[in-house]
Motif scaffolding. Structure first.
Motif, PDB file in Angstrom:
ATOM      1  N   SER A  37       0.844  -1.195   0.000  1.00 28.92           N
ATOM      2  CA  SER A  37       0.000   0.000   0.000  1.00 28.92           C
ATOM      3  C   SER A  37       0.882   1.249   0.000  1.00 28.92           C
ATOM      4  CB  SER A  37      -0.905   0.016   1.230  1.00 28.92           C
ATOM      5  OG  SER A  37      -0.112   0.119   2.412  1.00 28.92           O
ATOM      6  N   LYS A  38       0.312   2.341  -0.427  1.00 28.43           N
ATOM      7  CA  LYS A  38       1.052   3.595  -0.432  1.00 28.43           C
ATOM      8  C   LYS A  38       1.407   4.020   0.992  1.00 28.43           C
ATOM      9  CE  LYS A  38       1.102   8.117  -2.720  1.00 28.43           C
ATOM     10  NZ  LYS A  38       0.325   9.090  -3.528  1.00 28.43           N
ATOM     11  N   GLU A  39       0.518   3.723   1.940  1.00 33.72           N
ATOM     12  CA  GLU A  39       0.789   4.063   3.342  1.00 33.72           C
ATOM     13  C   GLU A  39       1.945   3.227   3.891  1.00 33.72           C
ATOM     14  OE1 GLU A  39       0.798   5.582   7.158  1.00 33.72           O
ATOM     15  OE2 GLU A  39       0.022   6.388   5.269  1.00 33.72           O
ATOM     16  N   GLU A  40       1.987   1.951   3.530  1.00 36.30           N
ATOM     17  CA  GLU A  40       3.092   1.108   3.983  1.00 36.30           C
ATOM     18  C   GLU A  40       4.407   1.592   3.394  1.00 36.30           C
ATOM     19  OE1 GLU A  40       5.333  -1.832   5.843  1.00 36.30           O
ATOM     20  OE2 GLU A  40       3.285  -1.124   6.253  1.00 36.30           O
ATOM     21  N   GLN A  41       4.382   2.023   2.146  1.00 40.43           N
ATOM     22  CA  GLN A  41       5.610   2.566   1.565  1.00 40.43           C
ATOM     23  C   GLN A  41       6.067   3.799   2.331  1.00 40.43           C
ATOM     24  OE1 GLN A  41       5.912   5.090  -1.983  1.00 40.43           O
ATOM     25  NE2 GLN A  41       7.089   3.466  -2.968  1.00 40.43           N
ATOM     26  N   ARG A  42       5.129   4.661   2.700  1.00 39.07           N
ATOM     27  CA  ARG A  42       5.468   5.858   3.472  1.00 39.07           C
ATOM     28  C   ARG A  42       6.157   5.476   4.782  1.00 39.07           C
ATOM     29  NH1 ARG A  42       3.564   9.410   7.426  1.00 39.07           N
ATOM     30  NH2 ARG A  42       1.969   7.894   8.069  1.00 39.07           N
ATOM     31  N   GLU A  43       5.616   4.468   5.470  1.00 41.32           N
ATOM     32  CA  GLU A  43       6.190   4.021   6.735  1.00 41.32           C
ATOM     33  C   GLU A  43       7.604   3.477   6.539  1.00 41.32           C
ATOM     34  OE1 GLU A  43       5.054   4.309   9.772  1.00 41.32           O
ATOM     35  OE2 GLU A  43       3.138   5.223   9.213  1.00 41.32           O
ATOM     36  N   ARG A  44       7.802   2.761   5.468  1.00 41.57           N
ATOM     37  CA  ARG A  44       9.129   2.181   5.225  1.00 41.57           C
ATOM     38  C   ARG A  44      10.145   3.253   4.840  1.00 41.57           C
ATOM     39  NH1 ARG A  44       7.649  -3.632   2.210  1.00 41.57           N
ATOM     40  NH2 ARG A  44       6.285  -4.373   3.886  1.00 41.57           N
ATOM     41  N   LEU A  45       9.706   4.247   4.093  1.00 41.34           N
ATOM     42  CA  LEU A  45      10.610   5.346   3.757  1.00 41.34           C
ATOM     43  C   LEU A  45      10.974   6.147   5.005  1.00 41.34           C
ATOM     44  CD1 LEU A  45       9.060   6.596   0.391  1.00 41.34           C
ATOM     45  CD2 LEU A  45      11.265   5.452   0.697  1.00 41.34           C
ATOM     46  N   LEU A  46      10.003   6.358   5.875  1.00 40.40           N
ATOM     47  CA  LEU A  46      10.283   7.060   7.136  1.00 40.40           C
ATOM     48  C   LEU A  46      11.271   6.267   7.989  1.00 40.40           C
ATOM     49  CD1 LEU A  46       6.755   8.429   8.154  1.00 40.40           C
ATOM     50  CD2 LEU A  46       8.794   9.787   7.632  1.00 40.40           C
ATOM     51  N   ARG A  47      11.136   4.944   7.963  1.00 38.27           N
ATOM     52  CA  ARG A  47      12.046   4.105   8.737  1.00 38.27           C
ATOM     53  C   ARG A  47      13.477   4.254   8.222  1.00 38.27           C
ATOM     54  NH1 ARG A  47       8.669   0.347   9.282  1.00 38.27           N
ATOM     55  NH2 ARG A  47       9.203  -1.002   7.538  1.00 38.27           N
ATOM     56  N   ARG A  48      13.620   4.423   6.925  1.00 41.40           N
ATOM     57  CA  ARG A  48      14.955   4.642   6.367  1.00 41.40           C
ATOM     58  C   ARG A  48      15.573   5.944   6.873  1.00 41.40           C
ATOM     59  NH1 ARG A  48      14.430   2.836  -0.063  1.00 41.40           N
ATOM     60  NH2 ARG A  48      14.020   0.620   0.349  1.00 41.40           N
ATOM     61  N   LEU A  49      14.730   6.915   7.140  1.00 40.74           N
ATOM     62  CA  LEU A  49      15.221   8.196   7.655  1.00 40.74           C
ATOM     63  C   LEU A  49      15.436   8.150   9.166  1.00 40.74           C
ATOM     64  CD1 LEU A  49      12.945  10.665   5.655  1.00 40.74           C
ATOM     65  CD2 LEU A  49      15.376  10.248   5.283  1.00 40.74           C
ATOM     66  N   ASP A  50      14.567   7.426   9.858  1.00 35.37           N
ATOM     67  CA  ASP A  50      14.590   7.442  11.324  1.00 35.37           C
ATOM     68  C   ASP A  50      15.611   6.488  11.923  1.00 35.37           C
ATOM     69  OD1 ASP A  50      12.570   9.287  11.190  1.00 35.37           O
ATOM     70  OD2 ASP A  50      10.951   7.846  11.552  1.00 35.37           O
ATOM     71  N   GLU A  51      15.894   5.384  11.220  1.00 32.77           N
ATOM     72  CA  GLU A  51      16.817   4.393  11.768  1.00 32.77           C
ATOM     73  C   GLU A  51      18.167   4.511  11.060  1.00 32.77           C
ATOM     74  OE1 GLU A  51      15.152   0.479  11.801  1.00 32.77           O
ATOM     75  OE2 GLU A  51      13.195   1.170  12.522  1.00 32.77           O
ATOM     76  N   GLU A  52      19.182   4.827  11.831  1.00 32.56           N
ATOM     77  CA  GLU A  52      20.496   5.135  11.264  1.00 32.56           C
ATOM     78  C   GLU A  52      21.033   4.009  10.385  1.00 32.56           C
ATOM     79  OE1 GLU A  52      24.944   6.484  12.826  1.00 32.56           O
ATOM     80  OE2 GLU A  52      23.216   6.578  14.173  1.00 32.56           O
ATOM     81  N   LYS A  53      20.804   2.761  10.809  1.00 36.52           N
ATOM     82  CA  LYS A  53      21.355   1.645  10.039  1.00 36.52           C
ATOM     83  C   LYS A  53      20.702   1.495   8.670  1.00 36.52           C
ATOM     84  CE  LYS A  53      18.336  -1.928  12.043  1.00 36.52           C
ATOM     85  NZ  LYS A  53      18.324  -3.231  12.771  1.00 36.52           N
ATOM     86  N   HIS A  54      19.547   2.169   8.493  1.00 39.35           N
ATOM     87  CA  HIS A  54      18.860   2.095   7.202  1.00 39.35           C
ATOM     88  C   HIS A  54      18.998   3.389   6.393  1.00 39.35           C
ATOM     89  CE1 HIS A  54      17.194  -1.762   8.129  1.00 39.35           C
ATOM     90  NE2 HIS A  54      16.438  -1.327   9.124  1.00 39.35           N
ATOM     91  N   ASN A  55      19.727   4.368   6.917  1.00 38.96           N
ATOM     92  CA  ASN A  55      19.845   5.652   6.224  1.00 38.96           C
ATOM     93  C   ASN A  55      20.392   5.512   4.806  1.00 38.96           C
ATOM     94  OD1 ASN A  55      20.769   7.764   9.101  1.00 38.96           O
ATOM     95  ND2 ASN A  55      18.791   7.002   8.418  1.00 38.96           N
ATOM     96  N   TRP A  56      21.322   4.584   4.647  1.00 38.52           N
ATOM     97  CA  TRP A  56      21.987   4.439   3.353  1.00 38.52           C
ATOM     98  C   TRP A  56      21.014   4.044   2.236  1.00 38.52           C
ATOM     99  CZ3 TRP A  56      21.898  -0.206   0.720  1.00 38.52           C
ATOM    100  CH2 TRP A  56      21.476  -1.318   1.449  1.00 38.52           C
ATOM    101  N   LYS A  57      19.874   3.457   2.617  1.00 40.36           N
ATOM    102  CA  LYS A  57      18.904   3.020   1.620  1.00 40.36           C
ATOM    103  C   LYS A  57      18.100   4.185   1.034  1.00 40.36           C
ATOM    104  CE  LYS A  57      17.994  -1.582   3.585  1.00 40.36           C
ATOM    105  NZ  LYS A  57      16.926  -2.480   4.083  1.00 40.36           N
ATOM    106  N   PHE A  58      18.085   5.306   1.752  1.00 44.68           N
ATOM    107  CA  PHE A  58      17.214   6.406   1.320  1.00 44.68           C
ATOM    108  C   PHE A  58      17.861   7.229   0.216  1.00 44.68           C
ATOM    109  CE2 PHE A  58      15.581  10.733   1.402  1.00 44.68           C
ATOM    110  CZ  PHE A  58      14.218  10.494   1.313  1.00 44.68           C
ATOM    111  N   SER A  59      17.044   7.620  -0.743  1.00 47.74           N
ATOM    112  CA  SER A  59      17.466   8.524  -1.819  1.00 47.74           C
ATOM    113  C   SER A  59      16.334   9.508  -2.088  1.00 47.74           C
ATOM    114  CB  SER A  59      17.773   7.736  -3.097  1.00 47.74           C
ATOM    115  OG  SER A  59      17.891   8.611  -4.202  1.00 47.74           O
ATOM    116  N   PRO A  60      16.664  10.771  -2.326  1.00 47.47           N
ATOM    117  CA  PRO A  60      15.609  11.739  -2.677  1.00 47.47           C
ATOM    118  C   PRO A  60      14.782  11.299  -3.878  1.00 47.47           C
ATOM    119  CG  PRO A  60      17.649  12.880  -2.165  1.00 47.47           C
ATOM    120  CD  PRO A  60      17.982  11.405  -2.210  1.00 47.47           C
TER     121      PRO A  60
END
Length: 293
Positions: free
Chosen positions: A187-210
């Protein structure tokens, strides 16, 4: 736990993604799901060992899904028990200059698995009717005669590509490739949560891209084009399976179960028998081995 049936997820007629669930209850807790997955992937590994010895078939498993749908982790967990010699995972990024010197299917064709092996495409040839359709300017890099600008792309261009993909997969099937395609439906909401997790959890920061946010803005277009691609190319011998993927553990188990059920249909995949000559001389070979210390 409820029985998981591949046919419940197989696309056999026109589907509307917005009407399909992104979650499903299989009547099991997290611990049971993880244990069932461990057992299933061991059985899949054994199947692959037999297929490797048989060397008549190869298997192509394609995974598609929106960003954060869980493709990487699903592939890691489902195929963990495979002998490394028996599975090859390919991930298709932006085409290289060499790849662009060929037709759009070439780079996928040369990465197909050998007889006896599983090939896993993390993103696949379908990117050429998905991301290229959302961003048609990418087609210009292919240097197709008569297409100098986006405006030159014919109205039937994408229909023809989908037909070419059907023909490509039909060719593979006719030559011994078992084809399975999985769309991880979140779902689009689940994607939002997962993208936020990439920003909020340091070990997942590397996965995030603008760029993740730019692609998220195209959500509706992607859903439309995924839907059309799935409806146009899900056929009996190269089916699509739509997997509710908001819960990663459940998605992994369902996928593993489906692959096993599909493989069990091939009753002719058996371990090769020794030739009569070798069978007749087994006692002799055993004697020779016991004589040499």
């Amino acid at each position: 736990m409820e029985k998981i049936n591949a046919n419940d997820f197989r696309v056999t007629g026109a589907v509307s993604l917005q009407n399909l669930p992104t979650t499903t209850d299989i009547g099991a807790g997290e611990d049971e799901v993880v244990k069932k997955l461990a057992k299933t992937r061991q059985k899949l590994s054994s199947m692959q060992d037999v297929m490797y010895a048989h060397k008549k078939y190869n298997v192509l498993v394609c995974f598609q899904g929106m960003d954060t749908s869980g493709k990487d982790s699903l592939i890691r967990e489902v195929f963990r028990e495979f002998n490394p010699r028996g599975v090859e995972v390919q991930s298709f990024k932006t085409p290289t200059s060499t790849e662009l010197e060929h037709d759009y299917l070439w780079r996928h064709y040369i990465k197909l698995p050998e007889k006896g092996k599983f090939g896993v495409f993390n993103r696949s040839h379908y990117e050429n009717v998905l991301i290229s359709r959302v961003h048609p300017e990418y087609v210009l890099h292919e240097n197709i005669p008569g297409i100098e600008s986006v405006d030159d792309i014919p109205k039937d261009f994408w229909k023809k590509r989908l037909k070419e993909i059907r023909n490509f997969e039909s060719h593979l099937v006719n030559n011994g490739t078992i084809v399975m395609k999985f769309f991880l439906h979140i779902s689009k909401e689940e994607q939002r949560e997962r993208l936020l997790r990439r920003l909020d959890e340091e070990k997942h920061n590397w996965k995030f891209s603008p760029d993740d946010l730019k692609e998220r803005d195209c959500w509706e277009a992607y859903q439309e084009f995924y839907e059309e691609a799935i409806n146009e190319t899900s056929v009996k011998n190269a089916p699509w399976f739509i997997i509710p993927a908001d819960d990663k553990d459940t998605a992994r188990l369902i996928t593993a179960k489906i692959i096993r059920q599909e493989m069990k249909k091939y009753k002719d995949i058996t371990e090769p028998e020794l030739s009569e000559e070798i069978q007749e001389r087994i006692a002799f070979y055993r004697k020779k081995l016991n004589e040499v210390k």
